[in-house]
Design an enzyme around this catalytic site. Sequence first.
Site, PDB file in Angstrom:
ATOM      1  N   SER A   8      14.318  18.891   0.672  1.00  0.00           N
ATOM      2  CA  SER A   8      13.519  20.108   0.527  1.00  0.00           C
ATOM      3  C   SER A   8      14.386  21.310   0.177  1.00  0.00           C
ATOM      4  O   SER A   8      13.899  22.320  -0.291  1.00  0.00           O
ATOM      5  CB  SER A   8      12.785  20.392   1.833  1.00  0.00           C
ATOM      6  OG  SER A   8      13.732  20.723   2.839  1.00  0.00           O
ATOM      7  N   GLY A   9      15.680  21.187   0.431  1.00  0.00           N
ATOM      8  CA  GLY A   9      16.549  22.351   0.318  1.00  0.00           C
ATOM      9  C   GLY A   9      16.885  22.909   1.685  1.00  0.00           C
ATOM     10  O   GLY A   9      17.667  23.849   1.810  1.00  0.00           O
ATOM     11  N   LEU A  32      10.906  17.770  -4.390  1.00  0.00           N
ATOM     12  CA  LEU A  32       9.523  17.809  -4.842  1.00  0.00           C
ATOM     13  C   LEU A  32       9.177  19.230  -5.274  1.00  0.00           C
ATOM     14  O   LEU A  32       9.272  20.169  -4.479  1.00  0.00           O
ATOM     15  CB  LEU A  32       8.581  17.366  -3.715  1.00  0.00           C
ATOM     16  CG  LEU A  32       8.938  16.013  -3.086  1.00  0.00           C
ATOM     17  CD1 LEU A  32       7.942  15.682  -1.978  1.00  0.00           C
ATOM     18  CD2 LEU A  32       8.970  14.916  -4.136  1.00  0.00           C
ATOM     19  N   CYS A 101      -0.110  16.975   3.726  1.00  0.00           N
ATOM     20  CA  CYS A 101       0.973  16.765   2.756  1.00  0.00           C
ATOM     21  C   CYS A 101       1.706  15.460   3.050  1.00  0.00           C
ATOM     22  O   CYS A 101       2.027  14.698   2.138  1.00  0.00           O
ATOM     23  CB  CYS A 101       1.935  17.949   2.797  1.00  0.00           C
ATOM     24  SG  CYS A 101       3.339  17.807   1.680  1.00  0.00           S
ATOM     25  N   CYS A 193       3.885  26.764   3.641  1.00  0.00           N
ATOM     26  CA  CYS A 193       4.826  27.010   2.553  1.00  0.00           C
ATOM     27  C   CYS A 193       4.165  27.638   1.344  1.00  0.00           C
ATOM     28  O   CYS A 193       4.797  28.381   0.611  1.00  0.00           O
ATOM     29  CB  CYS A 193       5.554  25.721   2.166  1.00  0.00           C
ATOM     30  SG  CYS A 193       4.505  24.493   1.341  1.00  0.00           S
TER      31      CYS A 193
END
Lengths: 365, 382
Positions: A8-9, A32, A101, A193
Amino acid sequence: MKLLAALSGGVDSAVAAALAVEAGHEVTAVHLALSEAPEALRSGSRGCCSREDARDAARVADVLGIPFYVWDLAAQFREDVIDDFVAEYAAGRTPNPCLRCNEKVKFAAVLDRALALGFDAVVTGHHARLDNGVLSRSVDLQKDQSYVLAVLSPSQLAATVLPLGGITKDEVRRLARERGLGVADKADSHDICFIADGDTAGFLRTALGEQPGPVVDALSGAVVGHHDGAYGFTVGQRRGLKIDKQDGVPRYVLSIEPVSRTVTVGTQEALDVDTVRTGAPVWSSPRALPLACTVQLRAHGMVHDCTVTAMVTAGATAGATASGDGWELRLTDPARGVAPGQAAVLYDGDEVLGSATIREALLIG
Amino acid sequence: MAYLDHAASTPMLPEAIAAVADAMARAGNASSLHAAGRRARRTVEESREAVAAALGARPSEVLFTGGGTESDNLAVKGLYWARRSPSRTRVLASAVEHHAVLDAVEWLVAHEGATVTWLEVDRLGRVHPEVLEAAMGPDVALVTVMWANNEVGTVQPVVALAEVAHRHGVPFHTDAVQAVGQLPVDFAASGVDAMTITGHKFGGPLGVGALLLGREVAVTPLLHGGGQERDVRSGTFDTPALAGLAAAATLATQRQPIVATNLAALRDDLVRRVLAAVPSAVYNGDPVHRLPGNAHFSFPGCEGDSLLLLLDARGVEVSTGSACSSGVARPSHVLVAMGQDEETARSSLRFSLGHSSTPADVDALLEVLPGAVERARRVPVR
């Protein structure tokens, strides 16, 4: 194993990937892309899909020396998560987009793709334990994410690796620092998010427009105020109610009726429920019913002792206890502020048994 | 490892590396008046002469820049600004340009009052001179059509297109980034007014290029400052990079005929073997008017992204055509302009050969491609 790491970072997925590499797996990383307009999303601490996060993810992959790709799942994310989020609020329910998600994107679209490409499993940085297909709470109860993973089926869990369940968030950060990963001290992501400024009510107002309606007191039946949109409320909510309180007793949202846009409020005691009915469950660890266990009724919520029985949907043929039927949960002690749309997740101690979406909550006594 | 992505960047020639290293060891700003400055200036001007000689231009027509993107922006925006009047605001550009041209044109439309006519291409990706002729008019500020396409390798009839533009008194720019080293490129003989080149596509360094600009052609600058390049481009001369650019331009153009022959033979072998191994593959682009190092295919039922990942895992490095900065693949505007639907466009891969390619690279590709295609077909299409 050949593993696909979703980066995700953030620090969690970075360390999860690092641990998978160190365990000798052949790891490939993907980030993603979930936003159709990445620059429009918040960057840094609050987001999960900004350009900055994509760069951080790529940096982690390069430091670990593993291939890195960006998968564009923005259209899927919009359809399955954002549109669902808006539709659920419009229907008077309180959805959990992270759960959706996981269910529809991370462990469905991504996992399907990974398996088709020849990977054995996906590895993520979720805080939950997964040993031999058994999902249970993280040792770090503050960070535990088993609630939003409980929606995964046994076959999804069989193709999932969660390396972080046995360590705390502090340890994750320490491991990241030891490995020279630049994201070691990156702030946690939180909130939703895809809502850039954290203003969920504003986001819903933009998506749904103003839908004014009455606020009705449950005791008197009187209209005690008005609102601009019932979607701005969640069962159990106290703040933001602009109503007359002649008796000085705080009022809470008891229920939301989307068609007449009626928000019903009442005193705190009126929030008590002892019976929760759900939609069709997903069993991660199937058990026979009736069943005595514990249930968690919202993210980061407390657990309640309960008895689970099968609930035959009205109109179902006699004697049918098909998998389409939901659960009826009888709580040993009443719970407060149970919102339809959230998940009821069953636990046996720390072990996750299954998950189902709450359809209604009531006080039977 | 097999590197089949020379169109993205091709390895530097050893002579170019030596020229860069040599110049880096010497201090000096080419604009200074003392001995060190004069020494640097000599390197800069000899580099200019070498680039000019290699590409059929006069030294004064060579403006050094920071690469292809800057040259394209300088040409498109600079020509537009220099020629814009209330009755002359239209830009003609092919629909298959690189983003450095495409986005510069769109920026002029969004911010500078320009209008644009996208010149359509045929199924092979060619702009026909009649299409340009039909689009011309007194309101056209400039025409820009690339020499050869970076994705499908189609070579444009640049000479004929430039003639059309000139009949109407309109300047013609061409992005020749992919052409130098693979095709004979002669600035004067081509008749174009402005031509973009960049070092790293023909064995020179990254981050340095040039705009070849006719002496009479007016261009408004993008970068203001010391006016080092004809007052059209400012910035301290990057002496080492220019030395490397010159060395590469000289060698790449000298060797071009033999390199092109060898590449075309290797490429034809690759194409024949890919079509034999994957009969459903579609060979895109112009079979005749084509860069000798380019092979571009669609693999129906596969996503290019999946194929790239699978080939990369087996040490074969290719491209889906054009990547954007975030790494998110979009269906190629080039293939869409050539009439492909989005799904087919997403199923494409580019194999590009260069001066260091060998038959072993093609062997390595063919060893893993059939398996990758078979596996990629099982991946759910998004």
